[in-house]
Design an enzyme around this catalytic site. Structure first.
Site, PDB file in Angstrom:
ATOM      1  N   HIS A  20       4.155 -38.587 -89.682  1.00 21.47           N
ATOM      2  CA  HIS A  20       6.181 -37.942 -89.929  1.00 21.47           C
ATOM      3  C   HIS A  20       4.855 -36.907 -88.814  1.00 21.47           C
ATOM      4  CE1 HIS A  20       6.734 -40.015 -93.522  1.00 21.47           C
ATOM      5  NE2 HIS A  20       7.912 -39.637 -93.673  1.00 21.47           N
TER       6      HIS A  20
ATOM      7  N   ASP B 205       4.448 -34.473-101.601  1.00 26.90           N
ATOM      8  CA  ASP B 205       5.389 -34.789-100.917  1.00 26.90           C
ATOM      9  C   ASP B 205       6.142 -36.711-101.057  1.00 26.90           C
ATOM     10  OD1 ASP B 205       7.230 -35.040 -98.512  1.00 26.90           O
ATOM     11  OD2 ASP B 205       6.075 -34.363 -97.580  1.00 26.90           O
TER      12      ASP B 205
ATOM     13  N   SER C 129       8.498 -39.813-101.500  1.00 22.67           N
ATOM     14  CA  SER C 129       9.747 -40.281-101.348  1.00 22.67           C
ATOM     15  C   SER C 129      10.326 -40.981-102.157  1.00 22.67           C
ATOM     16  CB  SER C 129       9.660 -41.184 -99.648  1.00 22.67           C
ATOM     17  OG  SER C 129      10.526 -42.206-100.193  1.00 22.67           O
TER      18      SER C 129
ATOM     19  N   LYS D   4      13.867 -45.478-111.399  1.00 27.25           N
ATOM     20  CA  LYS D   4      14.044 -44.407-112.145  1.00 27.25           C
ATOM     21  C   LYS D   4      14.487 -43.431-110.222  1.00 27.25           C
ATOM     22  CE  LYS D   4      10.939 -44.360-115.944  1.00 27.25           C
ATOM     23  NZ  LYS D   4       9.772 -44.017-116.208  1.00 27.25           N
TER      24      LYS D   4
ATOM     25  N   GLY E 194      -2.939 -33.116-102.552  1.00 29.32           N
ATOM     26  CA  GLY E 194      -3.366 -32.022-101.547  1.00 29.32           C
ATOM     27  C   GLY E 194      -4.361 -31.500-101.572  1.00 29.32           C
TER      28      GLY E 194
END
Length: 335
Positions: free
Chosen positions: A45, A173, A175, A226, A304
């Site tokens: 990204h 993070d 998606s 979900k 992280g």
């Protein structure tokens, strides 16, 4: 693959942006935002998306001269019109504003309309966490995923992102698809199968082949039904809070993914818990999780925690390994 220093990467980005008449101050901040994403290990990204970003600039879908503007104030909640500016710059500016609001009210929220792909959404809440906040963010997208039980594309990947201060900060993070399109591209470029099934082939069978999914775009929602449901409700919330475009509007009313809607939330943790208690409680959670017995083929980790490893790795190597095709594509944009 060539190894490119972070400084060279950033300066190349700047040259590309300046060649398209972006102001020097904005070009520098935007180039640094892109370079930081790569330096922190998110190539999909940052580096890989830069040529796509510039193609949208050249098509007129992204306005490099646009300045985000507050158009509605409601105490701790504000709505901003980003005027089709670069999503990364919009995210940086509006994250700063969300933190300003949180310092005043305890919580601050900015809804953003007429924005663009902000690449690694984690960049904005990670900055909040580094400044002692908790952060929550979400964005919608063009429809690129079937709803659960469907075959055609009616749902966006619509990531949900959260981070909280700590040593190191925790960042998720996520998606709403099993694999983001950026991660799918990474596997296509490396010509490697996905580690788990990521979608359906043309016959409707589950597959780990990234080439098939890159072509037919029948990617699997995260968590099956979900993820599909989360994506839909996130689109509803993002649209309502920002006053901007929904996934159907982005998909049906224009040619390409631009003018998306987003929101950012900052929470001032200094107002919710005394500093020493906060540090103690966060460390207790971390220690409790890390004391897990490792699975046979796994490593216990917290989201992280590997960011600094990438920064250290790139510093030791003198730069970032960039796929030759991607680097050539970026360099060609300077001419």
């Amino acid at each position: 693959m060539p190894i490119v220093s972070v400084e060279t990467l950033q300066s190349t980005y700047e040259k590309v942006l300046l060649a398209r008449d972006m102001s020097p101050e904005s070009a520098k901040r935007l180039a640094k935002g892109f370079a930081d994403m790569g330096n922190e290990g998110v190539y999909s990204h940052g580096i890989n998306r830069f040529p796509v970003f510039i193609s949208q600039v050249d098509k007129g879908q992204i306005n490099l001269k646009a300045v985000p503007e507050c158009v509605n104030r409601m105490g701790a909640l504000e709505q901003w019109d980003c005027h089709y500016g670069p999503g990364v710059l919009n995210g940086l500016v509006c994250a700063d504003r969300a933190m300003e609001l949180a310092r005043e009210h305890g919580i601050g929220m900015v809804g953003m309309k007429n924005s663009n792909h902000w690449m690694r959404g984690g960049a904005y809440v990670l900055e909040m966490a580094r400044q002692g906040f908790a952060g929550i963010a979400a964005t919608n997208s063009i429809a690129v995923m079937p709803a659960w039980g469907g075959k055609d594309h009616r749902v966006g990947t619509n990531p949900l992102i959260m981070a909280i201060a700590g040593d190191p900060p925790v960042l998720v993070d996520c998606s709403m698809s099993q694999f983001s399109y950026g991660q799918l591209q990474n596997h296509v470029l490396a010509d490697k199968p996905l580690p788990v099934v990521g979608g359906y082939d043309d016959e409707g069978n589950l597959t780990q082949d990234p080439h098939v999914l890159w072509k037919n775009k029948r990617i699997l929602p995260m968590g099956f039904w979900k993820g599909s449901s989360m994506s839909i409700v996130l689109d509803m919330m993002i649209t309502a809070i920002s006053g901007g475009r929904s996934v159907p509007a982005i998909t049906e009313d224009q040619d390409g993914e631009f003018g998306v809607s987003q929101f950012l939330i900052a929470i001032d943790l200094s107002k919710t818990m005394e500093a020493s208690q906060f540090a103690s409680e966060m460390q207790r959670i971390r220690d409790y999780v890390m004391a897990s017995e490792p699975a046979e083929s796994g490593e216990v980790s917290i989201a992280g925690s590997k960011i600094q490893r990438f920064i250290d790795k790139h510093e030791a190597a003198g730069g970032i390994d960039i796929h030759d095709e991607i680097w050539q594509s970026i360099q060609s944009l300077v001419d």
